[in-house]
Design a protein around this motif. Structure first.
Motif, PDB file in Angstrom:
ATOM      1  N   VAL A  18      44.243  41.157  39.690  1.00 25.40           N
ATOM      2  CA  VAL A  18      42.916  41.768  39.694  1.00 25.40           C
ATOM      3  C   VAL A  18      42.950  43.120  40.403  1.00 25.40           C
ATOM      4  O   VAL A  18      42.403  44.116  39.904  1.00 25.40           O
ATOM      5  N   CYS A  19      43.602  43.171  41.569  1.00 26.10           N
ATOM      6  CA  CYS A  19      43.694  44.434  42.312  1.00 26.10           C
ATOM      7  C   CYS A  19      44.474  45.484  41.531  1.00 26.10           C
ATOM      8  O   CYS A  19      44.070  46.660  41.471  1.00 26.10           O
ATOM      9  N   CYS A  52      46.861  35.135  41.840  1.00 29.41           N
ATOM     10  CA  CYS A  52      45.445  35.189  41.473  1.00 29.41           C
ATOM     11  C   CYS A  52      44.801  36.542  41.785  1.00 29.41           C
ATOM     12  O   CYS A  52      44.089  37.103  40.950  1.00 29.41           O
ATOM     13  N   TRP A  53      45.047  37.058  42.991  1.00 35.56           N
ATOM     14  CA  TRP A  53      44.337  38.269  43.395  1.00 35.56           C
ATOM     15  C   TRP A  53      45.079  39.553  43.052  1.00 35.56           C
ATOM     16  O   TRP A  53      44.448  40.559  42.706  1.00 35.56           O
ATOM     17  N   LEU A  69      38.172  45.824  46.203  1.00 35.88           N
ATOM     18  CA  LEU A  69      39.576  45.682  45.834  1.00 35.88           C
ATOM     19  C   LEU A  69      40.497  45.973  47.018  1.00 35.88           C
ATOM     20  O   LEU A  69      41.472  45.243  47.261  1.00 35.88           O
ATOM     21  N   THR A 106      39.290  36.662  34.054  1.00 32.89           N
ATOM     22  CA  THR A 106      39.190  36.875  35.506  1.00 32.89           C
ATOM     23  C   THR A 106      38.091  36.019  36.111  1.00 32.89           C
ATOM     24  O   THR A 106      38.270  35.391  37.158  1.00 32.89           O
ATOM     25  N   LEU A 165      34.757  44.790  38.740  1.00 29.52           N
ATOM     26  CA  LEU A 165      36.024  44.703  39.464  1.00 29.52           C
ATOM     27  C   LEU A 165      37.006  45.788  39.042  1.00 29.52           C
ATOM     28  O   LEU A 165      37.911  46.125  39.799  1.00 29.52           O
ATOM     29  N   TYR A 183      37.609  40.716  31.725  1.00 33.47           N
ATOM     30  CA  TYR A 183      36.685  40.110  32.668  1.00 33.47           C
ATOM     31  C   TYR A 183      36.516  38.608  32.447  1.00 33.47           C
ATOM     32  O   TYR A 183      36.282  37.859  33.396  1.00 33.47           O
ATOM     33  N   LEU A 237      39.988  33.723  39.369  1.00 32.99           N
ATOM     34  CA  LEU A 237      39.308  33.513  40.645  1.00 32.99           C
ATOM     35  C   LEU A 237      38.928  32.048  40.877  1.00 32.99           C
ATOM     36  O   LEU A 237      39.120  31.527  41.984  1.00 32.99           O
ATOM     37  N   GLY A 266      42.406  46.844  38.725  1.00 31.94           N
ATOM     38  CA  GLY A 266      41.379  47.742  39.247  1.00 31.94           C
ATOM     39  C   GLY A 266      41.934  49.101  39.630  1.00 31.94           C
ATOM     40  O   GLY A 266      41.334  50.142  39.323  1.00 31.94           O
TER      41      GLY A 266
END
Length: 390
Positions: free
Chosen positions: A300-301, A296-297, A239, A321, A223, A318, A326, A304
């Motif tokens: 992560v984006c 949540c997302w 992503l 995550t 990710l 990780y 997730l 990345g």
């Protein structure tokens, strides 16, 4: 358990109302979308439970099975399951957004149940492709990162993509190979073929292969991509897809808010009261969904994108995550889209009213007496005049 309950209850509602309301009703389409969302989030739940079970099994001895676990088919399938569930959850939320935007902008048109079914089939196909493309053998030159051989006297423990080119060049120039073996192209298949010809009577074979889902102990894909990795563009597409989906939902919901606010002034008082309740319920759901997706997302984006920009993101990121961010998002989505939170809040208000009404009358009078006694200490009467004591 929560996603399973939502799947079963939604299926029951669809089957119960199919003959009565018809397949073209908005309510059945909404239930179908909720069903898809619940199934996709259930897949993420299966991934989370499987990883937790494996962690319990290898507790205290994971280092002994690390290579076997990360290169196993089970780990790869769990990683693919996570991608399928996560991407389908995002795509289903986009479809729900489009459906609700259509219902508000064109309230007189009736969307077809068949159209919603075809849209879901397309979204599921895209999600399954996202998860399974890294596992297709013909794509191994793009996604396979390391392999190990059963003869470590010639090759080191793991051969990466950089070592692959050097070994193929060395083997293709050896005198005991024919001109047909002098290859110019590189790839894992070519490396296996050349290595097997070193000793035909006892060929050297591969023992472990580390693919797209084998970089980390929780079988997550990459990710947080690194430009040195061949598959970084694939991770970047994942992503960007999730980031654009969130931006699209945000824009649509802002448009929904504005449309709902503009129609209030054109309605009668009675219809305004009914629609205000429906609008308030919808706004609460949308707010919960947006906040959940953002929390949540978006981290992560962002991590990345920072990784692609050259900022180091440790591999320890990780673990939370894969096991927290997730799965929590997937577990919350079916409940946020259902009426369960509103029902729980309604039950809470009823409980508060019941507690207030259950206080005995003599306790209420005692409380009033205490208030009056406390007031009498500060307030006195002198010749009919009210005096305040400092």
């Amino acid at each position: 358990m929560g996603c399973t309950f939502v799947v079963v209850s939604t299926l029951h509602d669809i089957m119960k109302s199919e003959g009565r309301a018809g397949k073209s009703s908005r309510k059945n389409i909404n239930k179908l979308l909720i069903l898809s969302l619940s199934i996709s989030d259930l897949l993420v739940g299966v991934y989370t439970v499987s990883i937790c079970i494996k962690a319990v099994q290898v507790e205290g001895s994971y280092c002994n099975v690390d290579i076997d676990w990360r290169s196993s088919t089970t780990c790869s399938m769990l990683g693919a399951l996570l991608i399928i569930g996560s991407e389908q959850s995002v795509l289903t939320m986009v479809l729900i957004t489009v459906y609700r935007l259509h219902a508000v902008m064109r309230p007189m048109s009736r969307p077809k149940f068949k159209t919603a079914g075809i849209s879901l089939m397309v979204s599921w196909t895209v999600s399954i492709l996202f998860g399974l493309i890294p596992l297709i053998p013909s794509n191994e030159d793009y996604f396979l990162k390391f392999i190990s051989f059963n003869d470590t006297s010639i090759f080191k423990t793991k051969v990466n993509q950089t070592d692959q080119k050097r070994i193929i060049t060395w083997l293709s120039l050896m005198k005991n190979f024919t001109t047909e073996d002098n290859v110019t192209n590189t790839g894992w298949g070519t490396l296996r073929r050349l290595v097997a010809k070193i000793n035909p009577s006892n060929p050297i074979t591969t023992t472990h292969e580390f693919g797209y889902y084998s970089s980390h102990t929780v079988c997550l894909p990459t990710l947080f991509p690194d430009r040195k990795d061949k598959a970084w563009m694939y991770s970047f597409i994942l992503l960007v897809t999730n980031f654009l989906a969130f931006v699209f939902m945000l824009v649509c919901y802002v448009k929904l808010y504005r449309k709902a606010s503009s129609t209030k002034a054109l309605e009668s008082a009675k219809s305004r009261d009914q629609r205000s309740k429906q609008s308030a319920t919808m706004q609460r759901k949308l707010t919960r969904i947006l906040v959940s997706d953002f929390l949540c997302w978006m981290p992560v984006c962002i991590m990345g994108f920072l990784k692609l920009a050259g900022i180091n993101i440790p591999d320890d990121a990780y673990l939370p995550t894969g096991l927290l961010i997730l799965p929590i998002n997937s577990a919350l989505n079916p409940f946020l889209y259902s009426n369960l939170p509103d029902r729980l809040l309604a039950q809470k208000s009823k409980l508060v009213r019941w507690l207030r009404s259950s206080i005995p009358p003599h306790r209420k009078s005692m409380k009033m007496n205490v208030i009056e006694m406390d007031t009498s200490k500060r307030v006195g009467l002198d010749g009919g005049n009210l005096k305040l004591h400092c």
